[in-house]
Write a protein that holds these residues in place. Structure first.
Motif, PDB file in Angstrom:
ATOM      1  N   GLU A 115      -0.097 -10.274  17.009  1.00 47.75           N
ATOM      2  CA  GLU A 115      -0.187 -11.680  16.425  1.00 47.75           C
ATOM      3  C   GLU A 115      -0.138 -11.677  14.890  1.00 47.75           C
ATOM      4  N   ASN A 116       1.013 -11.983  14.615  1.00 47.30           N
ATOM      5  CA  ASN A 116       1.347 -11.969  12.847  1.00 47.30           C
ATOM      6  C   ASN A 116       1.867 -13.021  12.712  1.00 47.30           C
ATOM      7  N   ASP A 117       1.980 -13.399  11.327  1.00 47.08           N
ATOM      8  CA  ASP A 117       2.918 -14.482  10.667  1.00 47.08           C
ATOM      9  C   ASP A 117       4.486 -14.488  11.108  1.00 47.08           C
ATOM     10  N   LEU A 761      11.689   4.976  -3.162  1.00 53.24           N
ATOM     11  CA  LEU A 761      10.265   5.500  -3.014  1.00 53.24           C
ATOM     12  C   LEU A 761       9.538   4.933  -3.920  1.00 53.24           C
ATOM     13  N   ASP A 762       9.847   4.382  -4.964  1.00 52.02           N
ATOM     14  CA  ASP A 762       9.018   3.717  -5.969  1.00 52.02           C
ATOM     15  C   ASP A 762       9.141   2.145  -5.778  1.00 52.02           C
ATOM     16  N   MET A 763       9.570   1.808  -4.751  1.00 51.42           N
ATOM     17  CA  MET A 763       9.655   0.293  -4.318  1.00 51.42           C
ATOM     18  C   MET A 763       8.431  -0.029  -3.611  1.00 51.42           C
ATOM     19  N   TYR A 764       8.318  -1.449  -3.087  1.00 52.53           N
ATOM     20  CA  TYR A 764       7.027  -1.792  -2.466  1.00 52.53           C
ATOM     21  C   TYR A 764       7.302  -2.514  -1.059  1.00 52.53           C
ATOM     22  N   ILE A 765       6.552  -2.365  -0.280  1.00 53.13           N
ATOM     23  CA  ILE A 765       6.549  -3.423   0.985  1.00 53.13           C
ATOM     24  C   ILE A 765       5.263  -4.241   1.076  1.00 53.13           C
ATOM     25  N   ASP A 766       5.588  -5.297   1.493  1.00 49.93           N
ATOM     26  CA  ASP A 766       4.527  -6.601   1.808  1.00 49.93           C
ATOM     27  C   ASP A 766       4.295  -6.455   3.309  1.00 49.93           C
ATOM     28  N   LEU A 767       3.116  -5.825   3.718  1.00 44.84           N
ATOM     29  CA  LEU A 767       2.891  -5.697   5.143  1.00 44.84           C
ATOM     30  C   LEU A 767       2.113  -6.866   5.805  1.00 44.84           C
ATOM     31  N   ARG A 768       1.842  -7.968   4.788  1.00 42.49           N
ATOM     32  CA  ARG A 768       0.922  -9.042   5.268  1.00 42.49           C
ATOM     33  C   ARG A 768       1.860 -10.063   6.502  1.00 42.49           C
ATOM     34  N   PRO A 769       3.010 -10.107   6.323  1.00 40.73           N
ATOM     35  CA  PRO A 769       3.729 -11.128   7.457  1.00 40.73           C
ATOM     36  C   PRO A 769       3.782 -10.125   8.736  1.00 40.73           C
TER      37      PRO A 769
END
Length: 839
Positions: A115-117, A761-769
């Protein structure tokens, strides 16, 4: 910032452990396999975030660890390097001397619904008709599962009949030649023996080759493995197409070859494998075979562990229904022996699949026997119909039925003890493929030798019965040195299939067998069956147990009828029925489902009470000595199966006593390098947190949700990155179809498409969804039973432990609970803490 606290004293050892683990995984990837790692490497410390300026005690800045790791991978060139990160180095001698362990290779299923966004938004956009159609497809798939399972069962039954008929008719012709030429009795007897052994060894060698060299998980009945799968454990290859093929073909040759095995257990396994394949709408072994497309996208919603496990439960029920003609017994079997968490809707669908299976099987068998439309062929194992004069029993027979339950419990416990010791011996000494292939050939040779000697040593000649009595006996009764109009009862028991022997013991007149011959047959078959179960062949346990019980049950019935001729007693065949139920109950320790299966297979409700009493007493008595045979084989395989209830003496333990800590955590918006670094561990679930770790309360941040390993891998593969945290948050989310399409064989984190580039490697991931923001958690002062029941009845894989401030302090998995094992003998009980090991 960092999400974990690293204990300085163990930092160097932990890094070495991680590096060795990584190197072993490289080797697995190079060989083409995807490593199924455990949820958590015991005592593995958390890894600092790449943005953390703190370093380990060896002076290495962790922000450069990934780049160094990439160079290390290139340098090893996938060469095997010894792994120093195993939970424990346990030798085969230690594992198979009776000491219990837990194998860390067995994983839990992700039965908890994600159950996620992303999922919530997709469900919100669906129309009501799509849910109705998905439910309709569930019912339709249950119908096809029942139909296909029945067709496989018919193929197995008809195949065994042809193989056994050809073998036994050939042997009987030589026996007839022996009777016609008594002057050449020695040479013809040798020819009979050699022909019988040659045919049997040839047939058994086929199944031994298939199991040993093609698919070892197809050995045995498959019921322990399916029981573990329904309990929430991922057993490798257990429901693969290759396993189904080897199981179905193998049981033809193991039963037809003359081993003391049955075909009912493999049918249950076959039904489960069929359900697993049909429900997914594709064959992962053949990528082009995929029903998912423009018209059937609903299959994608079934590609998760939750739906698949429910279908497998229904397939197992359909397998029982096909084997015994017992649709109700099939449902009860799945509920009693396997499924831990079943809703009412799943129960109805189980029954529908079982009903469909019985209908199709009856229809096909009626056509095969030239009685098309006569739906009276209840199951491939048919006990026949009892005559009207044998439909009642007296009140004073109840103590005798209770005594039979006691005997069944004692003999069942003895059977399990012998088989347990033999299983340990096999796993300790019979370890090469050649020895595993050779053992079934030796066993079938000894089986034929025992049958041959028993037949020729017996002089139990009985008058022939009616032609209908021997309609299922290939070539009719065996004369073998008996006079005209007589038959050798011992030879008739051996020279036919076990199912036919059981049917004869149930329905033949009381004087058809002498008690001494039946007693000898029961002892011989008992010894052979306890030796045979566990060989590297497809085999079932129900029929051998029923045949042994029917033999000694009929002995008791003969003795009572002859000893007290002036008193009204049930026929000897009825005592054989109760004895068969008691013996099987003493071996497998099933109660409700076994009672219904026997009653449905015998098509008789009159003796329901004696059957219930004997099975219950057999279970109670057997439990005083050891566990059921399926549970014993689960323990020998070191599978972390959770019983129905927690050990009684663990109420004082709390979550803080059994959880593992430090915990590897992730930020809600995390750097790509950090995400890839945590994939180097053997963990499969990572708590997502906000805030900083605290050494004051040993916490790792405020708990926000849980993200799984395969989710991180798919996010890396599809480059869901942003150059800054703001751009990562603005990145479009990938849909759940991406995950369902890859299920169940997700990529390895070392695959080229998953490994990020230096720039990424220096990028970002949004894990919230993507994180499960509705996952279960428990306070650190919750007691062991509360945690146990959450795992047992909800089907959890990970349970995050938080303090009263909702900050992560630890994590619990199935192995943390299963390692506490209750050992009871003769009224004394103690709790042992088992060790982990990895093959």
């Amino acid at each position: 910032m960092s999400n974990a606290v690293v204990h300085a004293g163990a930092a160097k050892d932990e890094l070495e452990s991680q590096e060795c683990k990584m190197e072993s995984l490289v080797t697995d990837s190079a060989s083409g396999g995807i490593q199924e790692d455990s949820e958590r490497l015991p005592l593995l410390g958390s890894t600092p975030s790449p943005t953390d300026s703190r370093t380990h005690t060896n002076g290495m800045d962790y922000s450069t660890s990934y780049r160094g790791m990439r160079r290390s991978i290139s340098a090893t060139k996938h060469k095997v390097i010894g792994c120093c990160g195993e939970p424990n180095s346990v030798t085969s001698r230690q594992r198979y001397n009776g000491t219990k362990y837990i194998n860390a290779k067995y994983e839990s299923l992700n039965y908890e619904m994600l159950e996620n966004d992303v999922v919530a938004n997709e469900i919100q956009q669906k129309k009501y008709i799509s849910f109705v159609f998905a439910d309709f497809m569930r019912w339709a798939l249950m119908f096809f599962i029942g139909i296909i399972t029945a067709l496989v069962a018919c193929g197995i039954d008809i195949g065994i009949e042809y193989i056994a008929e050809g073998k036994f008719k050939a042997v009987k012709k030589l026996i007839d030649l022996l009777e016609e030429n008594p002057d050449y009795s020695m040479s013809i007897s040798v020819a009979v023996f050699m022909a019988w052994v040659g045919i049997s060894v040839g047939l058994v060698s086929v199944v031994a080759f298939l199991v040993v060299f093609i698919e070892p998980v197809a050995a045995g009945s498959g019921i322990p493995e399916i029981k573990c799968y329904l309990n929430g454990i991922k057993v490798p290859h257990v429901v693969r197409l290759k396993t189904l093929f080897v199981k179905a073909v193998g049981v033809l040759f193991s039963v037809g070859g003359g081993l003391t095995v049955g075909k009912e257990g493999p049918m249950i396994h076959a039904g489960a494998a069929i359900a697993a394949g049909v429900s997914q709408g594709r064959l992962t072994s053949f990528k082009k075979v995929d029903c998912t497309g423009r018209f059937l996208p609903v299959f994608k919603s079934f590609r998760n562990d939750t739906e698949k496990r429910d279908f497998v439960a229904s397939g197992a029920a359909a397998g029982v229904a096909a084997a015994f003609g017992a649709p109700i017994g099939g449902v009860l079997f799945s509920l009693e022996e396997g499924a831990s968490f079943v809703s009412q809707g799943i129960t109805w669908r189980m029954f529908f699949a079982s009903m469909s299976s019985v209908f199709m099987l009856n229809f096909v068998l009626s056509a095969f026997h030239n009685h098309i439309g006569n739906l009276s062929y209840n199951g491939i194992i048919n006990f026949g119909v009892f005559s009207n004069e044998a439909q009642s029993y007296q009140w004073y027979e109840i103590p005798i039925f209770l005594l039979m339950g006691f005997i069944g419990g004692v003999l069942g416990a003895l059977f399990n003890c012998i088989n347990y010791r033999l299983t340990l011996f096999r796993r300790r000494y019979i370890r090469t493929r050649f020895m595993k292939f050779l053992e079934p050939l030796v066993v079938v040779t000894i089986t034929v030798t025992v049958a041959f000697v028993a037949m020729f040593a017996s002089n139990d000649c009985k008058p022939n019965g009616t032609e209908e009595q021997y309609q299922d006996t290939f070539g009719g009764p065996v004369k073998l040195f008996c006079g005209d109009g007589e038959f050798n009862s011992m030879a008739t028991l051996f020279l036919t299939t076990p199912e036919t022997s059981i049917k004869n013991l149930f329905h033949d007149p009381t004087l058809s067998y002498t008690w001494i011959n039946l007693a000898i047959f029961a002892v011989l078959y008992f010894c052979l069956a306890s030796w045979t179960y566990g060989l590297m062949v497809s085999s079932g346990l129900f029929i051998p147990s029923l045949l042994v019980g029917a033999s000694w049950g009929r002995v008791l019935g003969i003795g009572i009828n002859r000893g007290f001729p002036t008193i009204i007693w049930s026929p000897a065949g009825r005592y054989a029925l109760v004895g068969a139920a008691a013996m099987l109950g003493g071996v497998v320790r099933m109660t409700i489902s076994l009672t219904v299966i026997v009653m449905e297979a015998s098509r008789d409700l009159t003796y329901g009470l004696p059957i219930m009493l004997s099975i219950m007493v057999a279970k109670w008595v057997g439990d005083l000595f050891n566990e059921g045979l399926y549970d014993i084989h689960v323990e020998v395989s070191s599978i972390p199966l959770l019983p129905w209830d927690p050990p009684h003496m663990l109420h004082s333990k709390s979550a803080r006593d059994i959880m593992k800590s430090p915990v590897v955590t992730l930020n809600t918006i995390e750097k790509v390098e950090r995400v890839y670094d945590v994939l180097r561990t053997t963990h499969n679930g990572f708590p997502v947190v906000t805030g900083e770790p605290s050494s004051e309360d040993d916490s790792y941040g405020l708990f926000k949700g849980l993200v799984l390993r395969y989710q991180l891998i798919m996010l890396l593969k599809h480059k869901v990155f942003g150059a800054t945290p703001q751009l990562a948050s603005a990145k479009d989310s990938i849909g759940s179809d991406i995950f369902s399409t890859a299920y169940p064989r997700f990529p390895n984190y070392l695959e080229r498409k998953v490994v990020p580039s230096e720039k990424e490697l220096d990028m970002y991931i949004d894990l919230r969804p993507y994180m499960n923001n509705s996952t279960y958690c428990a306070f650190d002062d919750f007691k062991y039973p509360k945690l146990f029941y959450q795992f047992r009845y909800v089907g959890l894989r990970h349970l995050v432990i938080v303090n009263r401030n909702n900050k992560v302090v630890g994590i619990v998995t199935r192995k943390d609970l299963a390692r506490f094992h209750l050992h009871s003998t003769c009224g004394k009980a103690s709790v042992h803490e088992l060790e982990l090991y990895r093959d």
